[in-house]
Motif scaffolding. Structure first.
Motif, PDB file in Angstrom:
ATOM      1  N   PRO A  99       0.058  29.371  24.581  1.00 24.79           N
ATOM      2  CA  PRO A  99      -1.393  29.355  24.753  1.00 24.79           C
ATOM      3  C   PRO A  99      -2.124  29.254  23.416  1.00 24.79           C
ATOM      4  N   LEU A 100      -3.246  28.568  23.434  1.00 22.86           N
ATOM      5  CA  LEU A 100      -4.038  28.401  22.214  1.00 22.86           C
ATOM      6  C   LEU A 100      -4.743  29.684  21.802  1.00 22.86           C
ATOM      7  N   ASN A 101      -4.866  30.652  22.723  1.00 27.47           N
ATOM      8  CA  ASN A 101      -5.549  31.900  22.376  1.00 27.47           C
ATOM      9  C   ASN A 101      -4.603  32.953  21.797  1.00 27.47           C
ATOM     10  N   LYS A 102      -3.365  32.563  21.498  1.00 29.81           N
ATOM     11  CA  LYS A 102      -2.390  33.450  20.852  1.00 29.81           C
ATOM     12  C   LYS A 102      -1.795  32.713  19.650  1.00 29.81           C
ATOM     13  N   PRO A 103      -1.300  33.457  18.651  1.00 28.56           N
ATOM     14  CA  PRO A 103      -0.673  32.789  17.503  1.00 28.56           C
ATOM     15  C   PRO A 103       0.545  31.963  17.934  1.00 28.56           C
ATOM     16  N   LEU A 104       0.741  30.860  17.261  1.00 27.20           N
ATOM     17  CA  LEU A 104       1.914  30.025  17.520  1.00 27.20           C
ATOM     18  C   LEU A 104       3.159  30.795  17.074  1.00 27.20           C
ATOM     19  N   PRO A 105       4.148  30.983  17.938  1.00 23.38           N
ATOM     20  CA  PRO A 105       5.336  31.773  17.583  1.00 23.38           C
ATOM     21  C   PRO A 105       6.319  30.950  16.737  1.00 23.38           C
ATOM     22  N   GLN A 134      -4.783  20.369  16.340  1.00 20.31           N
ATOM     23  CA  GLN A 134      -4.113  19.554  15.324  1.00 20.31           C
ATOM     24  C   GLN A 134      -3.265  20.420  14.394  1.00 20.31           C
ATOM     25  N   GLN A 135      -3.814  21.558  13.990  1.00 23.85           N
ATOM     26  CA  GLN A 135      -3.076  22.457  13.091  1.00 23.85           C
ATOM     27  C   GLN A 135      -1.782  22.940  13.744  1.00 23.85           C
ATOM     28  N   ARG A 136      -1.841  23.293  14.987  1.00 26.26           N
ATOM     29  CA  ARG A 136      -0.658  23.778  15.696  1.00 26.26           C
ATOM     30  C   ARG A 136       0.367  22.661  15.914  1.00 26.26           C
ATOM     31  N   LEU A 137      -0.117  21.490  16.294  1.00 30.86           N
ATOM     32  CA  LEU A 137       0.795  20.360  16.489  1.00 30.86           C
ATOM     33  C   LEU A 137       1.444  19.965  15.169  1.00 30.86           C
ATOM     34  N   THR A 138       0.671  19.984  14.106  1.00 33.69           N
ATOM     35  CA  THR A 138       1.212  19.663  12.780  1.00 33.69           C
ATOM     36  C   THR A 138       2.275  20.677  12.387  1.00 33.69           C
ATOM     37  N   LYS A 139       2.043  21.946  12.669  1.00 36.37           N
ATOM     38  CA  LYS A 139       3.029  22.994  12.354  1.00 36.37           C
ATOM     39  C   LYS A 139       4.308  22.771  13.163  1.00 36.37           C
ATOM     40  N   MET A 140       4.173  22.437  14.438  1.00 41.12           N
ATOM     41  CA  MET A 140       5.359  22.141  15.269  1.00 41.12           C
ATOM     42  C   MET A 140       6.143  20.996  14.637  1.00 41.12           C
ATOM     43  N   ARG A 141       5.440  19.945  14.266  1.00 38.01           N
ATOM     44  CA  ARG A 141       6.073  18.766  13.661  1.00 38.01           C
ATOM     45  C   ARG A 141       6.793  19.149  12.370  1.00 38.01           C
ATOM     46  N   GLU A 142       6.144  19.931  11.518  1.00 38.65           N
ATOM     47  CA  GLU A 142       6.751  20.352  10.247  1.00 38.65           C
ATOM     48  C   GLU A 142       8.032  21.138  10.481  1.00 38.65           C
ATOM     49  N   ILE A 143       8.014  22.060  11.427  1.00 30.69           N
ATOM     50  CA  ILE A 143       9.199  22.871  11.723  1.00 30.69           C
ATOM     51  C   ILE A 143      10.352  21.973  12.185  1.00 30.69           C
ATOM     52  N   ILE A 144      10.057  21.076  13.103  1.00 27.02           N
ATOM     53  CA  ILE A 144      11.105  20.192  13.631  1.00 27.02           C
ATOM     54  C   ILE A 144      11.676  19.314  12.522  1.00 27.02           C
ATOM     55  N   ARG A 165      11.395  28.017  15.537  1.00 28.66           N
ATOM     56  CA  ARG A 165      12.494  27.742  14.597  1.00 28.66           C
ATOM     57  C   ARG A 165      13.849  28.063  15.237  1.00 28.66           C
ATOM     58  N   GLU A 166      13.941  29.202  15.892  1.00 32.32           N
ATOM     59  CA  GLU A 166      15.200  29.594  16.532  1.00 32.32           C
ATOM     60  C   GLU A 166      15.619  28.575  17.594  1.00 32.32           C
ATOM     61  N   ILE A 167      14.651  28.153  18.386  1.00 33.36           N
ATOM     62  CA  ILE A 167      14.962  27.209  19.463  1.00 33.36           C
ATOM     63  C   ILE A 167      15.366  25.849  18.892  1.00 33.36           C
ATOM     64  N   VAL A 168      14.636  25.364  17.890  1.00 33.19           N
ATOM     65  CA  VAL A 168      14.987  24.069  17.284  1.00 33.19           C
ATOM     66  C   VAL A 168      16.364  24.159  16.638  1.00 33.19           C
ATOM     67  N   TRP A 216      17.756  13.102  23.277  1.00 36.64           N
ATOM     68  CA  TRP A 216      16.545  13.881  23.074  1.00 36.64           C
ATOM     69  C   TRP A 216      16.888  15.242  22.492  1.00 36.64           C
ATOM     70  N   LEU A 217      16.169  15.617  21.455  1.00 39.27           N
ATOM     71  CA  LEU A 217      16.319  16.940  20.861  1.00 39.27           C
ATOM     72  C   LEU A 217      15.221  17.854  21.419  1.00 39.27           C
ATOM     73  N   VAL A 218      13.966  17.540  21.088  1.00 40.57           N
ATOM     74  CA  VAL A 218      12.798  18.281  21.575  1.00 40.57           C
ATOM     75  C   VAL A 218      11.605  17.331  21.656  1.00 40.57           C
ATOM     76  N   HIS A 219      10.591  17.760  22.401  1.00 40.45           N
ATOM     77  CA  HIS A 219       9.301  17.076  22.475  1.00 40.45           C
ATOM     78  C   HIS A 219       8.230  18.168  22.359  1.00 40.45           C
ATOM     79  N   PHE A 220       7.010  17.754  22.022  1.00 43.77           N
ATOM     80  CA  PHE A 220       5.884  18.674  22.117  1.00 43.77           C
ATOM     81  C   PHE A 220       4.645  17.892  22.505  1.00 43.77           C
ATOM     82  N   ALA A 221       3.619  18.612  22.973  1.00 47.82           N
ATOM     83  CA  ALA A 221       2.396  17.953  23.412  1.00 47.82           C
ATOM     84  C   ALA A 221       1.223  18.916  23.322  1.00 47.82           C
ATOM     85  N   GLY A 222       0.048  18.364  23.085  1.00 46.88           N
ATOM     86  CA  GLY A 222      -1.170  19.153  23.052  1.00 46.88           C
ATOM     87  C   GLY A 222      -1.891  19.082  24.388  1.00 46.88           C
TER      88      GLY A 222
END
Length: 113
Positions: free
Chosen positions: A90-96, A16-26, A101-104, A50-56
């Motif tokens: 991957p969930l075992n590495k920090p979210l880049p 949830q934290q990672r998905l929320t961060k993705m959403r905030e950035i977008i 941001r660069e890609i969005v 379509w701009l971008v999508h994400f999924a957990g």
């Protein structure tokens, strides 16, 4: 609570934290983009496209910046599993966050033409 918030709520806290961060950035970088669920995942549209999508997922976050969003950053994506339209963080590495941001930003600039 909107449909994207409900989608995020269905995952374990760490995801949830990672998905929320993705959403905030977008939302920060593409404030004009509309947000909805399409094909079962959070989707952002800009100027009717379509701009971008994400999924957990169980072991990763899927990020879908369209094929051109992957091609343009191929050199920076070598440590991630990719396909024509997908990047797996991957969930075992920090979210880049900076890379996301660069890609969005790239996608927004190219969508604005």
């Amino acid at each position: 609570m909107n449909e994207v918030e409900k989608y995020i709520e269905n995952f374990p806290e760490e995801v949830q934290q990672r998905l929320t961060k993705m959403r905030e950035i977008i939302k920060e970088l593409a404030p004009e983009a509309s947000e909805r669920i399409c094909m079962g995942i959070p989707t952002y549209d800009l100027h009717g496209k379509w701009l971008v999508h994400f999924a957990g997922f169980r072991k990763h976050i899927g990020f879908y910046p369209q094929p051109e969003g992957i091609t343009a950053f191929k050199e920076k994506l070598t440590q991630y599993k990719t396909s024509k339209g997908t990047i797996q963080f991957p969930l075992n590495k920090p979210l880049p966050e900076e890379l996301i941001r660069e890609i969005v930003n790239y996608r927004v600039e190219h969508q604005n033409g």
